[in-house]
Design an enzyme around this catalytic site. Structure first.
Site, PDB file in Angstrom:
ATOM      1  CG  ASP A  77      -1.920   1.101   1.258  1.00 12.24           C
ATOM      2  OD1 ASP A  77      -1.749   2.083   0.517  1.00 12.24           O
ATOM      3  OD2 ASP A  77      -2.901   1.002   2.036  1.00 12.24           O
ATOM      4  CG  HIS A  78       3.100   3.904  -3.225  1.00 13.95           C
ATOM      5  ND1 HIS A  78       4.094   4.566  -2.534  1.00 13.95           N
ATOM      6  CD2 HIS A  78       3.646   3.580  -4.432  1.00 13.95           C
ATOM      7  CE1 HIS A  78       5.190   4.641  -3.289  1.00 13.95           C
ATOM      8  NE2 HIS A  78       4.953   4.050  -4.443  1.00 13.95           N
TER       9      HIS A  78
END
Length: 448
Positions: free
Chosen positions: A418-419
């Site tokens: 998850d950036h």
């Protein structure tokens, strides 16, 4: 006088709102003991045997096998205090029910927020033994000659018909069109000739020819209900795609030393150590070094929540589909303990007996898709987690080792993350550390 108690489908935990009846374990008339399993249901997460909190005689069952019931719907009624009951009284007692709320099941909790829906018991045995009484004067016997039977006309409102032209009336009468059933397109609802002609055109349209069932299926395709486990997986993956801006990085690693270390561990006797357990131990060490990836995003609070414990999920393919059992507190387990827990949960998963608690609460997922004979993948993050490590197959490949070309055991590792919780540098550092431990297991000794 026995008291008839109604047992409703309990809240099975983790936000589940319905369950499908897989198999009844009791029949009407059976004597059940307190906490005896009476039905096997399938939720979106697992197969569960539901125990009844009452002891007595089963007077009614609600729902057929394959039917989906909401939480709070009646399951069975039990005559408490009766050891036997006449067959004719079983369904009447079940139909009366009881307004008294059942005591909650231990481990399931109770739910008073959903209104219970009563279902009428269908007397199957009575329908088989006794003939159905049909309305003989109409459906069976022919009508008397003096009163021919005609189709009933649809109910229409009374009052004058909004028609001015006699030609329109005659056109409708000649073709059997009921003017009261038409909506006029003229001023103030006036019925025009065009309205009658449109009604006639609709009546003259030929009915579509019946399509054989096989042809219909071939033309329209097979429709499979998206429910149960498949529906839960679809919803979770769709939510992950909607909410998580994920990215993937990958690297090839020489796993020759890791496989040699595993062989040495298993050569000394004792329980066998699996490759998955060694990779899991590497993951927990990497998460201690990069805690950003053991977190979740709280959208409501607009916060990143870093989690103190590693509850490691691992993907397991079963006959029911893909499930992700969770190993609790994996950071405190050694490879031997991890191997035993993986084996236990995998066996339960294949038997369809995982409890809902075994499938929820994960903080990081390890996906060994190499068992399917593939090298790489870009998996979808298991919402609400922040990352997933993917492991491909371990195969012999040409590899430069110590400056020489050699055949080594090579594996591809991929990290989908998850950036929002970290940048590429953190994700790359995590994956590089995992690859270093795979290539040189001695690196782990610094943190053990």
């Amino acid at each position: 006088m026995p008291q008839v108690m109604e047992f409703k489908l309990p809240d099975l935990g983790e936000g589940l709102t319905e369950a499908e009846i897989v198999r009844w374990l009791v029949a009407v008339g059976d004597v059940v003991a307190i906490d005896q399993p009476v039905v096997e249901v399938e939720t979106a997460k697992a197969m569960v045997e539901v125990p009844c909190p009452y002891g007595g005689v089963v007077t009614a069952r609600f729902g057929e096998e394959g039917e989906e019931l909401p939480v709070g719907a009646p399951l069975i009624t039990v005559a408490v205090g009766a050891q036997s009951m006449p067959a004719g009284a079983e369904e009447s007692a079940g139909a009366e029910g009881s307004g008294e709320a059942p005591r909650p099941l231990i481990g399931y909790g109770s739910d008073h927020s959903r209104p219970a829906r009563r279902r009428r018991v269908r007397p199957v045995t009575a329908a088989v033994s006794a003939p159905v009484t049909a309305p003989a004067p109409v459906a069976v016997a022919p009508a008397a000659p003096a009163a021919p039977v005609v189709p009933a006309a649809p109910a229409v409102p009374g009052g004058p018909v909004p028609v001015i032209s006699p030609l329109v009336r005659k056109l409708a009468k000649d073709h059997g069109v009921d003017l009261r059933a038409l909506d006029g397109s003229g001023p103030e609802g006036l019925i025009l000739r065009a309205d009658v002609e449109a009604a006639l055109a609709a009546l003259r349209e030929p009915a579509p020819a019946p399509v054989p069932a096989a042809v219909a299926v071939a033309a329209q395709g097979e429709r499979i209900p998206l429910k149960g486990l498949r529906g839960a997986v679809a919803e979770k993956l769709s939510r992950s795609r909607r909410e998580i801006p994920d990215a993937t990085c990958w690297v090839d690693a020489d796993a020759t030393e890791l496989m040699a270390a595993r062989a040495a561990m298993n050569a000394v006797g004792g329980p066998k150590i699996s490759v998955l357990a060694l990779l899991a131990r590497i993951c927990t060490a990497a998460l201690a070094k990069y805690p950003e990836l053991n977190s979740t995003v709280d959208l409501a609070a607009k916060e990143i929540v870093r989690l103190p414990s590693v509850h490691l999920g691992f993907a397991a393919q079963t006959e029911r589909g893909l499930v992700v059992p969770v190993v609790r507190d994996a950071q405190g387990r050694n490879p031997e303990s991890l191997s035993a827990e993986f084996a236990r949960l995998t066996e339960l998963a294949r038997a369809g007996k995982l409890a809902p608690a075994d499938l929820t609460g994960g903080t990081f997922t390890l996906n060994n898709y190499g068992v399917f004979g593939v090298d790489g993948s870009t998996p979808i993050v298991n919402h609400p987690e922040a990352a997933m490590l993917g492991v491909g197959r371990i195969i012999d490949k040409p590899w430069v080792h110590d400056g020489q070309l050699a055949v080594r055991k090579v594996v591809q590792l991929s990290l989908t993350f998850d950036h929002r919780v970290c940048d590429g540098g953190t994700a790359g550092g995590f994956l590089r550390y995992v690859a270093d431990c795979v290539e040189s297991p001695a690196v782990l000794l610094r943190t053990l």
